[in-house]
Design a protein around this motif. Structure first.
Motif, PDB file in Angstrom:
ATOM      1  N   THR A 478      11.147 -19.825 -45.122  1.00  0.00           N
ATOM      2  CA  THR A 478      10.200 -20.026 -44.030  1.00  0.00           C
ATOM      3  C   THR A 478       9.272 -21.202 -44.316  1.00  0.00           C
ATOM      4  O   THR A 478       8.905 -21.952 -43.401  1.00  0.00           O
ATOM      5  CB  THR A 478       9.376 -18.747 -43.792  1.00  0.00           C
ATOM      6  OG1 THR A 478      10.257 -17.695 -43.397  1.00  0.00           O
ATOM      7  CG2 THR A 478       8.332 -18.955 -42.713  1.00  0.00           C
ATOM      8  N   ALA A 479       8.883 -21.388 -45.584  1.00  0.00           N
ATOM      9  CA  ALA A 479       8.057 -22.542 -45.945  1.00  0.00           C
ATOM     10  C   ALA A 479       8.787 -23.840 -45.612  1.00  0.00           C
ATOM     11  O   ALA A 479       8.183 -24.802 -45.111  1.00  0.00           O
ATOM     12  CB  ALA A 479       7.704 -22.499 -47.429  1.00  0.00           C
ATOM     13  N   GLY A 480      10.097 -23.877 -45.868  1.00  0.00           N
ATOM     14  CA  GLY A 480      10.885 -25.051 -45.498  1.00  0.00           C
ATOM     15  C   GLY A 480      10.971 -25.225 -44.003  1.00  0.00           C
ATOM     16  O   GLY A 480      10.909 -26.348 -43.488  1.00  0.00           O
ATOM     17  N   VAL A 481      11.108 -24.106 -43.268  1.00  0.00           N
ATOM     18  CA  VAL A 481      11.158 -24.169 -41.805  1.00  0.00           C
ATOM     19  C   VAL A 481       9.847 -24.710 -41.250  1.00  0.00           C
ATOM     20  O   VAL A 481       9.835 -25.498 -40.298  1.00  0.00           O
ATOM     21  CB  VAL A 481      11.468 -22.775 -41.211  1.00  0.00           C
ATOM     22  CG1 VAL A 481      11.315 -22.785 -39.696  1.00  0.00           C
ATOM     23  CG2 VAL A 481      12.877 -22.344 -41.591  1.00  0.00           C
ATOM     24  N   LEU A 482       8.723 -24.315 -41.836  1.00  0.00           N
ATOM     25  CA  LEU A 482       7.425 -24.832 -41.409  1.00  0.00           C
ATOM     26  C   LEU A 482       7.360 -26.353 -41.585  1.00  0.00           C
ATOM     27  O   LEU A 482       6.893 -27.076 -40.703  1.00  0.00           O
ATOM     28  CB  LEU A 482       6.300 -24.159 -42.201  1.00  0.00           C
ATOM     29  CG  LEU A 482       5.965 -22.719 -41.792  1.00  0.00           C
ATOM     30  CD1 LEU A 482       5.167 -22.025 -42.894  1.00  0.00           C
ATOM     31  CD2 LEU A 482       5.186 -22.705 -40.489  1.00  0.00           C
ATOM     32  N   GLY A 483       7.838 -26.836 -42.735  1.00  0.00           N
ATOM     33  CA  GLY A 483       7.858 -28.281 -42.959  1.00  0.00           C
ATOM     34  C   GLY A 483       8.794 -28.995 -42.008  1.00  0.00           C
ATOM     35  O   GLY A 483       8.478 -30.073 -41.500  1.00  0.00           O
ATOM     36  N   GLY A 484       9.974 -28.395 -41.739  1.00  0.00           N
ATOM     37  CA  GLY A 484      10.926 -29.010 -40.823  1.00  0.00           C
ATOM     38  C   GLY A 484      10.432 -29.006 -39.391  1.00  0.00           C
ATOM     39  O   GLY A 484      10.630 -29.975 -38.647  1.00  0.00           O
ATOM     40  N   THR A 485       9.785 -27.918 -38.974  1.00  0.00           N
ATOM     41  CA  THR A 485       9.229 -27.858 -37.627  1.00  0.00           C
ATOM     42  C   THR A 485       8.135 -28.895 -37.456  1.00  0.00           C
ATOM     43  O   THR A 485       8.027 -29.554 -36.416  1.00  0.00           O
ATOM     44  CB  THR A 485       8.655 -26.452 -37.345  1.00  0.00           C
ATOM     45  OG1 THR A 485       9.698 -25.488 -37.495  1.00  0.00           O
ATOM     46  CG2 THR A 485       8.083 -26.368 -35.943  1.00  0.00           C
ATOM     47  N   GLN A 486       7.324 -29.077 -38.481  1.00  0.00           N
ATOM     48  CA  GLN A 486       6.249 -30.060 -38.438  1.00  0.00           C
ATOM     49  C   GLN A 486       6.781 -31.465 -38.691  1.00  0.00           C
ATOM     50  O   GLN A 486       6.055 -32.434 -38.518  1.00  0.00           O
ATOM     51  CB  GLN A 486       5.177 -29.702 -39.481  1.00  0.00           C
ATOM     52  CG  GLN A 486       3.838 -30.402 -39.298  1.00  0.00           C
ATOM     53  CD  GLN A 486       3.033 -29.859 -38.150  1.00  0.00           C
ATOM     54  OE1 GLN A 486       3.552 -29.208 -37.273  1.00  0.00           O
ATOM     55  NE2 GLN A 486       1.736 -30.137 -38.138  1.00  0.00           N
TER      56      GLN A 486
END
Length: 530
Positions: A478-486
């Motif tokens: 999820t931390a990676g998804v947050l970075g990818g979404t941003q």
């Protein structure tokens, strides 16, 4: 100082490279492991251009130079993401749709809150782009609104919290990620002693165990020569077979065939050798591994492929790119010929493939500028950034058309994307110029800040909630998804630092990054055109 600013005002190329160099010098400074990175170029450009106005000098990088930088950045990102993007679309549709819903909600909230605060549309669109830290979205917002300077003001003020706020949500995800149970298995190899009497064929085992495993070495009995196993080969009791793949899949192979052997076939290089070889011959790029017929030509197999810093199993359907480092297992006497076959030159790492670059960029810009009809007769265009990104994704996925290679080496793409981004940030910063000072002196800065906090919080909290409780993703991913979404490298770097570069972070980032990039560009385009 007046003479210096006058010189810079008359020489845009000199101004551009001073801003890039000085900005990155600042961007490399880190506090507790966190730095501004490329975004520092934007802030340096804003400061220098505003400073120049106090001496009556208008410092600006030309609009066309900014478009070139942005298009290069988006195209290179697309080419690098293409091989994984369409696969992710098939296998991660739920999380991607959840991410899109959050971004659309944030866009709607930006317009509602911004309008309630009495902000102009270009300022709302630019603030949205800054709150989601997306420079191509800023370009789309500026182009659609016709006021890129005002959009950049909103972007500049909201950007910093966009980074800091998302780092907070990434840390929240990593906190519960300590209890994750989805730790991926690293790629490893193991020699297995066969204990079956039914003589299974390699091809049949591949179907049972899956394509994530590669059979790289085979020895009949204790003292026989080591050979490269072929799909048609069958295994006898007491054969030794070396298997490469994720550890959890290796465990399945061991259970299927016999037991892990104390003998390692890798240590005996009299018959078979292994070597990392660079793919630098353009004729091989864009082909799947099985299309090279290495077994027939050299009695060889590709066990692993290293692309950038990532190791992948050399599965038959993996498409090779220029610059890939393939780990080849083959008879020792044939290694020299195999190296010549692949090219094994550093040129494969740096070849920008001018044909693909030129035609792809041209097609992307044409697509980006093509008017699209909306209900009511109005039109809009997706812009050069979205057009080149889409074309890059397709070209990266295809790999080649006939004899023409459509992909660009990973390393070259990294260079092009970084250079393009730096050029665009220098342009965007100088376009804002004195407008940033007007925002603070005119009293609108607090409106921009409030709207930016609202948008960043909606995106960060929305992704955290959706990924954790709706799709049950682990905290590390999820931390990676947050970075990818941003679409924010700083968040990716922070999560990697905190997890010792756990591959789940990169997987989450890559899973949503391309679609997030496209969605944010389109949302900013729509906001700017309202």
């Amino acid at each position: 100082m007046h003479a210096i600013f006058s010189l810079l005002a008359e020489n845009q190329v000199l101004l551009l490279f001073i801003l890039v160099g000085a900005g990155m010098a600042l961007g490399h400074l880190k506090i507790r492991g966190i730095g501004l990175g490329a975004a520092a170029v934007l802030f340096i450009a804003i400061a220098v251009s505003a400073w120049g106005l106090t001496y009556g000098a208008e410092l600006k990088v030309a609009h066309d130079i900014g478009v070139l930088g942005l298009a290069l950045f988006a195209f290179a990102i697309g080419v690098n993401s293409g091989p994984n993007f369409f696969h992710m679309m098939r296998t991660a549709g739920g999380p991607i749709l959840g991410m899109l819903a959050v971004l659309i909600a944030a866009g709607g909230a930006a317009y509602a809150v911004g309008s309630a605060l009495g902000m102009e549309v270009p300022l709302i669109a630019g603030t949205f782009a800054g709150a989601i830290t997306n420079t191509p979205a800023l370009a789309s917002a500026g182009a659609a609104s016709g006021q890129p300077d005002l959009a950049t003001v909103g972007y500049s003020i909201s950007y910093l919290f966009g980074v800091i706020g998302m780092l907070v949500f990434a840390q929240l995800a990593l906190n519960y990620g300590k209890r994750d149970k989805d730790t991926p298995s690293p790629i490893a190899n193991r020699t297995i002693r066969v204990e079956r009497d039914d003589r299974p064929a390699i091809a049949d085992l591949q179907r049972v165990l899956g394509t994530s495993l590669q059979f790289s070495r085979l020895r009949r009995g204790e003292v026989g020569p080591i050979t490269t196993p072929m799909p048609t080969d069958v295994l006898y009791r007491d054969d030794l077979i070396t298997v490469v793949g994720p550890q959890e899949d290796l465990d399945k192979a061991i259970a299927e065939l016999g037991h892990g052997s104390s003998h390692s076939l890798l240590a005996d290089r009299r018959y078979l050798d292994f070597r990392r070889i660079t793919v630098s011959d353009p004729k091989l790029a864009g082909h799947q591994i099985h299309e090279l017929n290495l077994e027939e030509k050299f009695s060889a197999t590709v066990s692993r492929v290293r692309r950038g810093d990532v190791d992948m199993v050399g599965t038959p359907d993996l498409v090779l790119q220029l610059g890939d480092r393939v780990r080849v297992v083959a008879p020792t006497s044939k290694m020299k010929g195999i190296s010549k076959y692949f090219g094994d030159s550093a040129r494969g790492l740096s070849d920008i493939n001018p044909i693909a670059l030129g035609l792809g960029m041209a097609l992307g810009i044409l697509i980006g500028e093509t008017p699209i009809m909306l209900p009511g007769g109005s039109t809009f265009s997706i812009g050069a950034a979205a057009g080149t990104l889409i074309v890059g994704l397709v070209m990266g996925k295809i790999g080649r058309i006939g004899k023409v290679v459509t992909a660009i080496p990973y390393t070259a793409c990294q260079v092009l994307s970084e250079f393009g981004l730096l050029v665009f940030l220098a342009y965007a910063g100088t376009a804002a110029g004195g407008q940033i000072a007007n925002a603070f002196t005119g009293g609108s800065w607090w409106k921009i800040f409030v709207l930016g906090v609202v948008v960043t919080t909606i995106v960060g909290a929305g992704i955290y909630i959706v990924m954790r409780w709706v799709f049950k993703l682990g905290g590390t991913r999820t931390a990676g998804v947050l970075g990818g979404t941003q679409t924010q490298p700083a968040v990716l770097a922070y999560a990697n630092t905190r997890t010792n570069t756990d591959p789940r972070v990169a997987l989450g980032y890559a899973m949503v990054y391309p679609m997030a990039m496209i969605a944010k560009i389109l949302i900013a385009q729509i906001l700017g055109g309202l």
